[in-house]
Structures are given as structure tokens and as C-alpha cells.
Design an enzyme around this catalytic site. Structure first.
Site: not given
Length: 320
Positions: A180-182, A187, A209
Site C-alpha cells: 500500500f501507499c498514499t 503500489c 491509504i
């Protein structure tokens, strides 16, 4: 009342003629009062733009008129003030820099997992959950139990994967990895990279996220802490409400309420992380800049180089 529409966008798609797209796209944006930054590369487009609603929607339609970008998605927010000074369209080798050639996220990215299905996946003890953001982002919040690669930049991620795939590493012998990433862009590239390294089941959080925090009730959440965002809010919590962190203007890293009580915190000049990393001459320049910011605020004006506070939503495309 907010009057500027902000659109964050990205898409991995083969654009072999990306250099030829630059000048017409820049002209099109400027003619419609749209500002911001768009990155073009052979692997796609990435960026954040803002302007009058009609202008931003026209630019989005212009991009989607290219059949290769017909399904381009974007995220919207509103700003009371124009968050950008000019329009820039830049040519890049990558729209998010990993430094590994021939990665094809448009066809090799892992399996998307919707926020409502994410909890079940990350609760599985057979799944390795990896936070692909940089260390300063992870430091203020992450999913419970997620692995922090402790990278200073995304380009360090492939080396981390190689090391952790060796016997004894967190990825050694593992076939199921959730990342996961912002906002999603890192990703897509990181899951594509893992698939080239032989990982069979690779997943990533759809919308990142930010989508999870927007969709998931806090009482059901696996998220702990706050999420760093690349705008003047600095961090957000569930519901994308503004968090408690500020930003050190000297090192561009988040500062907590406790950090701001430190003897090493001087607004605009230093924080506990960077107070010993700049010489006196540079600190004097930072102090003069902060003085000018204060004077501009006193006049109700905006100092060049400092965006308006807490106006625009995050730009997961360009900064993520």
C-alpha cells in the site's frame, strides 16, 4: 467558498510520443487558466492541476480524448485559493522514479483490493504487508503489523526487495504480499516489480491509504496514526480530516506537536531532525524567508514559494 477545482491524476500507459504531447498540452492548459504540474514519460502521465472548474474538466476531457488515456481516473478536491503559480508540463524518464527499466505497471501490476476487502487480506497471517512509502511518511502512521522498508526514496525499494528475498528476509519463501501507499501510484509500480521477481500473489490497496481512510469507519480500521499528505494539511486522519502534524520548511518533513516544543524547533528554520544538518549561513537564509512569510501574512498576501495553508486536497498522483 472554494472556487478552484483541484484534480490529481495518473495513469500508466505506453506513450512513446510523450515528448510531442508536451507543447500542445501546456498550451491547452494555459489557455483555460489551469495551473499545476504534469509529468509525461514513455510509461504514462502523472500530476496535479487546478483552476476554474470548466477549465480543469476541459483538460481532463482533452487527455481522455487520446484513446490511450480514455479511462484515465482522477481525484478531486476544492481550494479557496489557487494552489499553483504556473503551469508546467515536464518530460521525465519515469512518472514515479524507481530506476528499474522495463517495468510495465499497465500490464503487470498486482491485484487490486478494495478498501472494504483490505482488512480481511491483511489479517491473514500468511500475507506479508509492506508499506512502500518513504520512512518519514511511515513514521507518523501505517497499518498495524505492516513492514517498514525504511527507505529514504522509492528508488531504494528494489534493493530492499532483493535483500529481503534472501534467506532470513521478511520476503524469503513468501508468495503472498500486500502493498500500500498514499494514493496508489507507487503500489502499481512496486507490485509490477515484485511480479518480475517471481512473486506469485501480489496485491495492492485500491485508491491507496487515502481511499481507505475515506471509506473505512474508524471503529473497523486497521490504520494506526496519521497519513502524511503532500499539501499544506501535512497529515490526515479518518474521513480525510486534517491531522495534527506540521511541516518543517527546512527539511520538508512532518513535525509533531511534541517536536514543536523542542529547543531545536524554530519555525521555518529547523526541527529536531535537521537542526544539525544546515550551517549558520543557510539557517540565516531560512530565517529571512520565514520573516518575509510572516510579513506577507500580516498584509494578507501570499509569499512566493509557500502555498496557502490547508486549501488543497492531497495530490496522490504526482507526489505519491
Amino acid at each position: 467558498m472554494s472556487k478552484y477545482l483541484v484534480a490529481a491524476l495518473y495513469k500508466f500507459v505506453r506513450l512513446e510520443d510523450y515528448a510531442a504531447l508536451r507543447a500542445p498540452l501546456l498550451e491547452y492548459c494555459e489557455a483555460r487558466g489551469v495551473r499545476g504540474t504534469l509529468l509525461l514519460a514513455a510509461e504514462g502521465v502523472n500530476g496535479t492541476i487546478a483552476g476554474p472548474q470548466a477549465g480543469v474538466r476541459a483538460v481532463l476531457a482533452h487527455l481522455r480524448a487520446d484513446p490511450r488515456m480514455a479511462d484515465l481516473s482522477h481525484k478531486e478536491s476544492w481550494a479557496a485559493e489557487m494552489p499553483f503559480y504556473r503551469m508546467k508540463v515536464k518530460l521525465k524518464r519515469e512518472i514515479v522514479t524507481m530506476g528499474v527499466p522495463d517495468i510495465e505497471p499497465e500490464s503487470m501490476a498486482g491485484t487490486y483490493v478494495e478498501p472494504q476487502d483490505w482488512n480481511r487480506l491483511v489479517d491473514d497471517p500468511q500475507v506479508v504487508v509492506v508499506d512502500v512509502r518513504n520512512d518519514y511518511e511511515v513514521s507518523i502512521g501505517s497499518f498495524a503489523g505492516a513492514v517498514n522498508p525504511h527507505t529514504a526514496s522509492f528508488s531504494e525499494f528494489p534493493d530492499w526487495v532483493r535483500r529481503q528475498s534472501q534467506p532470513g528476509g521478511v520476503l524469503s519463501g513468501k508468495s503472498r504480499v500486500a502493498m500500500f501507499c498514499t494514493g496508489g501510484i507507487r503500489c502499481e509500480k512496486s507490485t509490477a516489480y515484485l511480479r518480475t521477481q517471481g512473486f506469485d500473489e501480489v496485491y495492492h490497496l485500491q485508491g491507496g491509504i487515502l481511499q481507505y481512510l475515506e471509506d473505512m469507519p474508524s471503529e473497523d480500521s486497521r490504520w494506526r496514526g496519521e497519513c502524511f499528505v503532500f499539501d499544506e494539511r501535512v497529515s490526515v486522519v479518518h474521513g480525510l480530516a486534517q491531522g495534527s502534524y506540521g511541516l518543517c520548511r527546512a527539511c520538508r518533513q512532518p513535525v509533531s506537536e511534541q517536536d514543536r516544543l523542542s529547543e531545536f524547533y524554530v519555525e521555518g528554520v529547523s526541527c529536531p531532525r535537521c537542526h544539525d544538518k544546515h550551517d549558520d549561513a543557510r539557517k540565516e537564509r531560512f530565517a529571512e524567508r520565514q520573516k518575509q512569510v510572516g510579513l506577507a501574512r500580516g498584509r494578507g498576501a501570499r509569499h512566493v514559494g509557500v502555498p496557502p495553508a490547508h486549501t488543497a486536497s492531497p495530490a496522490p498522483g504526482r507526489q505519491d
